[in-house]
Design a protein around this motif. Structure first.
Motif, PDB file in Angstrom:
ATOM      1  N   GLN A  33       0.764  -1.142  -0.172  1.00 48.76           N
ATOM      2  CA  GLN A  33       0.074   0.253  -0.098  1.00 48.76           C
ATOM      3  C   GLN A  33       0.891   1.218   0.073  1.00 48.76           C
ATOM      4  N   LEU A  34       2.248   1.301   0.541  1.00 51.80           N
ATOM      5  CA  LEU A  34       2.959   2.191   0.732  1.00 51.80           C
ATOM      6  C   LEU A  34       3.445   2.723  -0.612  1.00 51.80           C
ATOM      7  N   VAL A  35       3.761   1.650  -1.477  1.00 54.65           N
ATOM      8  CA  VAL A  35       4.449   1.693  -2.637  1.00 54.65           C
ATOM      9  C   VAL A  35       3.393   2.223  -3.859  1.00 54.65           C
ATOM     10  N   ASP A  36       2.436   1.106  -3.729  1.00 52.95           N
ATOM     11  CA  ASP A  36       1.559   1.304  -4.792  1.00 52.95           C
ATOM     12  C   ASP A  36       0.362   2.201  -4.621  1.00 52.95           C
ATOM     13  N   GLY A  37       0.091   2.634  -3.383  1.00 46.06           N
ATOM     14  CA  GLY A  37      -1.021   3.633  -3.136  1.00 46.06           C
ATOM     15  C   GLY A  37      -2.135   2.984  -2.298  1.00 46.06           C
ATOM     16  N   LEU A  38      -3.028   3.917  -1.599  1.00 48.39           N
ATOM     17  CA  LEU A  38      -3.935   2.991  -0.686  1.00 48.39           C
ATOM     18  C   LEU A  38      -5.482   3.545  -1.434  1.00 48.39           C
ATOM     19  N   GLY A  39      -6.351   2.647  -1.540  1.00 50.29           N
ATOM     20  CA  GLY A  39      -7.733   2.775  -2.099  1.00 50.29           C
ATOM     21  C   GLY A  39      -7.551   2.660  -3.627  1.00 50.29           C
ATOM     22  N   LYS A  40      -8.769   3.059  -4.132  1.00 48.71           N
ATOM     23  CA  LYS A  40      -9.182   2.898  -5.552  1.00 48.71           C
ATOM     24  C   LYS A  40      -8.459   4.094  -6.297  1.00 48.71           C
ATOM     25  N   ASP A  41      -7.961   5.181  -5.480  1.00 48.08           N
ATOM     26  CA  ASP A  41      -7.669   6.330  -6.242  1.00 48.08           C
ATOM     27  C   ASP A  41      -5.874   6.198  -5.973  1.00 48.08           C
ATOM     28  N   LYS A  42      -5.441   5.098  -5.374  1.00 51.29           N
ATOM     29  CA  LYS A  42      -4.226   4.783  -5.177  1.00 51.29           C
ATOM     30  C   LYS A  42      -3.344   6.109  -4.711  1.00 51.29           C
ATOM     31  N   ILE A  43      -3.727   6.577  -3.590  1.00 54.64           N
ATOM     32  CA  ILE A  43      -3.095   7.692  -2.869  1.00 54.64           C
ATOM     33  C   ILE A  43      -2.168   7.121  -1.960  1.00 54.64           C
ATOM     34  N   LYS A  44      -0.862   8.129  -2.375  1.00 50.95           N
ATOM     35  CA  LYS A  44       0.278   7.707  -1.476  1.00 50.95           C
ATOM     36  C   LYS A  44       0.709   8.741  -0.765  1.00 50.95           C
ATOM     37  N   PRO A  45       1.298   8.198   0.655  1.00 50.35           N
ATOM     38  CA  PRO A  45       1.560   9.192   1.567  1.00 50.35           C
ATOM     39  C   PRO A  45       2.488  10.286   1.092  1.00 50.35           C
ATOM     40  N   GLN A  46       2.538  11.305   1.820  1.00 50.01           N
ATOM     41  CA  GLN A  46       3.733  12.275   1.372  1.00 50.01           C
ATOM     42  C   GLN A  46       4.886  12.226   2.173  1.00 50.01           C
TER      43      GLN A  46
END
Length: 161
Positions: free
Chosen positions: A42-55
């Motif tokens: 999740q950190l690398v690919d993004g979280l959720g359907k919008d693929k939100i990545k942490p800053q």
């Protein structure tokens, strides 16, 4: 408007303004204390359907399995770095301090810290699983049926060259 009504209106507006300010201050304070939980994928690919990545600079928690052979200790200090994995990409965790007694390679852990770059976390706390039965629900769900094969032991895809 009568002076009595003006005083009531002023008092009501003052109370509403103070309540709004108090709620805004609480939300601002809570915003800085929220630690979102991520798995390495999740950190690398993004979280959720919008693929939100942490800053970069964001506080977060990450959970996964410590990759065998990835623990590197600095002989001059208490600095330790190790890789975490769940279903795919590796994330490096850098920690300075004494690791929990139950920390070992192949173990499920949760680290809390700050994102340094896309795949590196500078941890302020490392928690190790305390027995064979318990694992945080988020980690258990993310790791269901997953076995990590180190890149050195992976079979090359046929016909890829």
């Amino acid at each position: 408007m009568q002076p009595r009504r003006q005083k009531r209106l002023f008092a009501i507006l003052l109370v509403i303004g103070l309540l709004t300010g108090a709620v805004a201050a609480m939300l601002y304070a809570l915003q800085q204390n929220i630690d979102l939980f991520y798995t390495p994928s999740q950190l690398v690919d993004g979280l959720g359907k919008d693929k939100i990545k942490p800053q970069v600079g964001q506080r977060l928690r990450i959970g996964g399995m410590v990759v065998a052979g990835s623990v590197k200790r600095d002989p001059e200090s208490l600095k330790v770095s190790f890789d975490l994995v769940d279903t795919g990409p590796l994330v490096t965790v850098i920690y300075e301090g004494i690791l929990p007694d139950l920390f070992r390679e192949g173990q499920g852990i949760v680290a809390q810290g700050v994102l340094q770059d896309a795949t590196t976390i500078k941890a302020s706390e490392v928690l190790a699983k305390h027995d064979e039965e318990y694992m945080p629900p988020e980690v258990a769900e993310a790791l269901k049926g997953i076995k990590h094969v180190p890149p050195s032991q992976q079979q090359p895809a046929s016909g890829s060259y």
